[in-house]
Design a protein around this motif. Structure first.
Motif, PDB file in Angstrom:
ATOM      1  N   PHE A  27     -29.565  46.291 104.286  1.00  0.00           N
ATOM      2  CA  PHE A  27     -29.303  45.597 103.024  1.00  0.00           C
ATOM      3  C   PHE A  27     -30.607  45.200 102.325  1.00  0.00           C
ATOM      4  N   LEU A  28     -31.602  44.810 103.094  1.00  0.00           N
ATOM      5  CA  LEU A  28     -32.898  44.478 102.485  1.00  0.00           C
ATOM      6  C   LEU A  28     -33.532  45.718 101.860  1.00  0.00           C
ATOM      7  N   GLU A  29     -33.358  46.860 102.507  1.00  0.00           N
ATOM      8  CA  GLU A  29     -33.876  48.107 101.926  1.00  0.00           C
ATOM      9  C   GLU A  29     -33.137  48.445 100.632  1.00  0.00           C
ATOM     10  N   ALA A  30     -31.824  48.215 100.627  1.00  0.00           N
ATOM     11  CA  ALA A  30     -31.051  48.445  99.405  1.00  0.00           C
ATOM     12  C   ALA A  30     -31.514  47.524  98.285  1.00  0.00           C
ATOM     13  N   TYR A  31     -31.824  46.286  98.645  1.00  0.00           N
ATOM     14  CA  TYR A  31     -32.329  45.338  97.644  1.00  0.00           C
ATOM     15  C   TYR A  31     -33.687  45.783  97.098  1.00  0.00           C
ATOM     16  N   GLU A  32     -34.569  46.234  97.986  1.00  0.00           N
ATOM     17  CA  GLU A  32     -35.872  46.720  97.536  1.00  0.00           C
ATOM     18  C   GLU A  32     -35.723  47.903  96.583  1.00  0.00           C
ATOM     19  N   LEU A  33     -34.748  48.735  96.845  1.00  0.00           N
ATOM     20  CA  LEU A  33     -34.544  49.916  96.011  1.00  0.00           C
ATOM     21  C   LEU A  33     -33.964  49.567  94.652  1.00  0.00           C
ATOM     22  N   THR A  34     -32.983  48.684  94.623  1.00  0.00           N
ATOM     23  CA  THR A  34     -32.208  48.447  93.405  1.00  0.00           C
ATOM     24  C   THR A  34     -32.542  47.158  92.684  1.00  0.00           C
ATOM     25  N   GLY A  35     -33.041  46.159  93.411  1.00  0.00           N
ATOM     26  CA  GLY A  35     -33.245  44.841  92.824  1.00  0.00           C
ATOM     27  C   GLY A  35     -31.954  44.074  92.624  1.00  0.00           C
ATOM     28  N   GLU A  36     -30.830  44.594  93.141  1.00  0.00           N
ATOM     29  CA  GLU A  36     -29.533  43.943  92.964  1.00  0.00           C
ATOM     30  C   GLU A  36     -29.372  42.815  93.980  1.00  0.00           C
ATOM     31  N   SER A  37     -29.121  41.606  93.474  1.00  0.00           N
ATOM     32  CA  SER A  37     -29.122  40.417  94.319  1.00  0.00           C
ATOM     33  C   SER A  37     -28.009  40.417  95.353  1.00  0.00           C
ATOM     34  N   ARG A  38     -26.958  41.195  95.125  1.00  0.00           N
ATOM     35  CA  ARG A  38     -25.847  41.220  96.090  1.00  0.00           C
ATOM     36  C   ARG A  38     -26.337  41.606  97.485  1.00  0.00           C
ATOM     37  N   TYR A  39     -27.279  42.540  97.542  1.00  0.00           N
ATOM     38  CA  TYR A  39     -27.765  43.009  98.832  1.00  0.00           C
ATOM     39  C   TYR A  39     -28.643  41.953  99.513  1.00  0.00           C
TER      40      TYR A  39
END
Length: 364
Positions: free
Chosen positions: A125-137
């Motif tokens: 999930f942290l990697e997904a956040y780094e990729l997208t900047g979407e706070s949900r992750y």
């Protein structure tokens, strides 16, 4: 003639750069096959078996999510798949308890959660956040890590249990390794004092794991039985991979040479985890792909091409096995897709830039 060769060289270089990556071709091939044979668009989940109907357990789902995140770095069509899958996994999220966490299967409440299943989710999930900047992750990574560290107590001197209900009476490297790494990686996105809190907890987990489970060769035993104090001295690739990354994370933050030396010692000792016949890691790919990820991180940290070559050799073996006879289970195929997308990252501007920023990220 010499001038002609000089003029020709830039064209050859451009041609080599433009040539399609074999890892990209393979990553696309494997991922599209998974989408065709495992993906359920309606639920957003992936089946446990090819052509099956029942969604996989959360461990396999977490590996598949990491593969989708890797794919989404290179093809934006996977961004909506990632979001749909993330939402679908809410079916495993137990909110009927004081500290929510992911159940192994779709929850009815009261199942025996695995702390390591949840620790893997924090990292992806942290990697997904780094990729997208979407706070949900980021938010779900924070919530999930709270559950993971709730598994710590002082029995056996500390450490996080494998099971919430202490099934098996053991505390394992496979949860304490990713648990510590999750603390360090989350801290980079937190403001003080939260960043300091997570770094301190990660250090506490690391100290206990090293003291309790590190073997003389630098690798890690699998687990300690809290009741009998017996140590399972099996050395598995995913344990080595996560603890190696813990040391690299500590070195990146503190600059202390000791941590890099420990990572290098583990990288060398990992030669003993290879199958002499195939040259690939001896464990099933569901574990081995995490050591491949560590090899690539060690390559980025040191520039030593031997670690990249070891990752390439593993992926080539795993892909050949897949071509010959694809494993029927999701987690094996997802592990291969993840492995291949990580190699693509080291061959493309998007991937190189992503990990350059990620490896150097500091707490806010």
């Amino acid at each position: 003639m010499r001038l002609a060769r000089l003029l020709l060289f830039p064209a050859m270089l451009l041609s080599a750069v433009a040539a399609p990556s074999v890892h990209l071709e393979r990553a696309v091939e494997v991922t599209e096959s998974i989408q065709e044979n495992f993906w359920d668009r309606k639920s957003g989940l992936y089946a446990s078996k090819s052509g099956g109907k029942d969604p996989d357990m959360i461990w396999g789902s977490g590996v598949m999510f990491s593969a989708v995140v890797g794919a989404a770095r290179h093809d934006k069509k996977y961004r909506p798949v990632m979001r749909k899958f993330f939402e679908g996994m809410d079916a495993y999220w137990d909110v009927k308890v004081k500290i929510p966490g992911y159940e192994p299967a779709r929850t009815q409440g009261g199942n025996d959660k695995y702390y390591d299943d949840n620790a893997w989710m924090v990292l992806t999930f942290l990697e997904a956040y780094e990729l997208t900047g979407e706070s949900r992750y980021l938010k779900r990574a924070e919530e999930t890590l709270e559950f993971v560290v709730s598994g710590w107590d002082e029995e056996a001197g500390g450490g996080i249990w494998w099971h919430e209900k202490h099934n098996g009476d053991c505390k394992n490297t496979c949860v304490n390794g990713p648990g510590a790494l999750g603390c360090f990686r989350l801290a980079r996105f937190e403001k003080e004092p939260a960043a300091a809190k997570w770094n301190a907890f990660g250090e506490k987990i690391t100290v206990w794991t090293v003291k309790t489970l590190q073997a003389p060769n630098g690798l890690f035993s699998d687990a300690i039985n809290v009741k009998t104090k017996a140590v399972n001295r099996d050395q598995l690739t995913y344990n080595a991979g996560l603890m190696l990354r813990v040391f690299l994370s500590l070195h990146a933050r503190t600059g202390e040479r000791y941590y890099l030396d420990e990572a290098l010692r583990m990288g060398k000792a990992a030669e003993g985890l290879l199958d002499r016949g195939t040259g690939a890691y001896r464990d099933p790919i569901k574990w081995a792909h995490l050591m491949v990820e560590a090899d690539l991180e060690l390559y980025r940290a040191t520039g030593d091409k031997a670690y990249h070559q070891r990752a390439v050799k593993n992926a080539a073996h795993h892909y050949a096995e897949w071509k010959k006879s694809p494993a029927p289970d999701l987690i094996s195929q997802a592990s291969l897709a993840r492995e291949l997308w990580l190699l693509v990252d080291h061959e493309t501007p998007a991937g190189i830039e992503f990990w350059k920023k990620s490896d150097k990220a500091k707490a806010r």
